[in-house]
Enzyme design. Structure first.
Site: not given
Ligand code: ARG
Length: 461
Positions: A156, A278, A284, A291
């Site tokens: 979970h 970025s 970043k 992804e």
């Protein structure tokens, strides 16, 4: 050169031709089309449609065409023919003249395309099998390096019980091994029956030994029903379904690593080689490779759903709808292949941040089950122990302490049998090493798991 036109008085509208032509994507089956044509020439020679000499000339010209195609496959895409079958026939006629016009005797593009695609699927599947094995090997290398390293295990998405990082990595190795086995089943079925000789729909009128023809092309036997054979695309669905399941595994893996790599968790560090920056925020380092894998899962699942819908309610036998099988299959197989390779690359540069992972594994009361087991060993029925430990956890949360930070006096409030030896039971290494059962997270059990998978992989190229 069109393969038809005798009964037409008008040429096709250019817009229709653009809409109908498939060479721009089915050029990818050029080699398979030529190999099928070589086998067909031999079959025609065996039944006397071609002389031995004609067959030899055709085969030689086809071999030349094959070499040219191998040299520059993509050049075929823009040759202007309707499809790959028209292309090969035109080029053959250019090479051997009228003799080339005999090759299509007793054959239809319907059994031809069915054969070509099956041969293409077999090759593409073999390539994927290779990438799956390579990924499994990479995962095994990483797992071996981290058989002892403790990592938080989740259910979970709540910290549940500690595991080792090696155990976590091997969970995915097992998924990719199932993908490999599933793919092998699909490939075996693809090669079980050969559609060539089914002609347009009713079977060829020439007395061809279809079983020998099938075997010459690497199949077990000729297909049993010509109507079925020219319109069967189960193999496309099966490969797409193998691809979709495997992409789902890749996507889950990506999601796990994205979470573990995030600033919130930071248990692993992705290498610079598979991340990007970025344009605005200099700090970043984004997990783009993962992804993209996660995102591309949608594209492959979409290909499977799309193909199922194309096949639904399709009347026997061949219909042009079937031409819609190729682009999404090609795209899905390419995507699957690239994602497997990318996942292997991600793992080859992945760093485990051992201390952070250990600290996280220690938090979240993930040794609570151990306390319950400790009580069970002292004669407390498990259900009762569960309730007692629940109260102890609640108490510890209120005190802002871990379970192992409670004193024996504090523990005794919950059950008198808890003594000084409880701390060893709550210790994470102790907890991990207790899970020796087959498939468990104990280092020795994980080593056994790794060895068993290595055995399976040993014989693979
Ligand atoms: N381009 C076609 C396809 O991919 C080849 C078969 C054409 N057959 C026909 N009867 N028009 O399905």
């Amino acid at each position: 050169m069109a393969l038809w036109g005798g009964r037409f008085t008008q040429g096709p509208d250019q817009r229709f031709k653009d809409f109908n032509d498939s060479l721009k994507f089915d050029y990818r089956m050029a080699i398979e089309d030529i190999e099928g044509s070589q086998a067909w020439a031999q079959a025609l020679a065996q039944v006397g449609v071609l002389t031995a000499e004609e067959c030899t000339r055709l085969e030689a010209a086809l071999a030349e065409l094959k070499a040219e195609a191998e040299q520059n496959l993509t050049a075929i895409a823009t040759a202007g023919d309707e499809d790959i079958h028209s292309y090969v026939e035109r080029r053959l006629i250019e090479k051997v003249g009228d003799l080339g016009k005999k090759l299509h005797t007793g054959r239809s593009r319907n059994d031809q395309v069915a054969l070509d695609l099956k041969l293409w699927c077999a090759k593409a599947g073999a390539r994927i099998a290779h990438s799956l094995t390579a990924l499994e090997r990479e995962l095994i290398t990483v797992a071996k390096a981290h058989v002892e390293d403790i990592f938080p295990g989740y259910t979970h998405l709540q910290r549940a019980q500690p595991v080792t990082f090696g155990h976590f990595v091997m969970a995915y190795a097992q998924m990719f091994e199932r993908d490999y086995q599933r793919l092998q089943h699909a490939l075996r079925l693809i090669k079980s029956s050969c559609p060539l000789g089914s002609a347009a729909l009713a079977g060829t009128a020439y007395p061809i030994d279809r079983d020998s023809l099938a075997q010459a092309l690497g199949f077990d036997e000729g297909s049993a029903n010509s109507l079925d054979a020219v319109s069967d695309r189960d193999h496309v669905l099966e490969l797409l379904s193998c691809a979709a399941i495997s992409m789902m595994h890749l996507s889950r893996l990506s999601e796990d690593l994205i979470i573990y790599n995030s600033g919130e968790a930071h248990f692993v560090e992705l290498s610079d080689a598979v991340t990007s920056g970025s344009s605005l925020m200099p700090q970043k380092k984004n997990p783009d490779a993962l992804e993209l894998i996660r995102g591309k899962c949608g594209r492959v699942c979409g290909a499977l759903a799309g193909m199922l819908v194309t096949m639904k309610a399709l009347p026997l036998a061949y219909d042009k709808d079937l031409q819609e099988d190729k682009e999404r299959l090609f795209d899905a197989m390419d995507t699957w292949h690239d994602c497997l390779d990318m996942a292997a690359l991600v793992f080859s540069g992945l760093k485990l941040r051992k201390e952070e992972a250990f600290k996280a594994a220690q938090g979240g009361y993930s040794n609570a089950t151990e306390l319950a087991d400790y009580l069970v060993a002292r004669g407390v029925p498990f259900r009762e122990a569960h309730g007692i430990v629940g109260k102890a956890v609640l108490y510890a949360i209120e005190k802002n302490k871990a379970l192992e930070d409670l004193s024996v006096d504090e523990f005794e409030q919950f059950h008198p049998s808890i003594g000084g030896d409880v701390y060893e039971a709550l210790e994470l290494h102790h907890l991990i090493h207790k899970r020796q059962v087959k498939g468990g997270t104990a280092p020795d059990a994980v080593r056994t798991q790794i060895a068993a998978l290595e055995d399976k992989l040993a014989s693979r190229a």
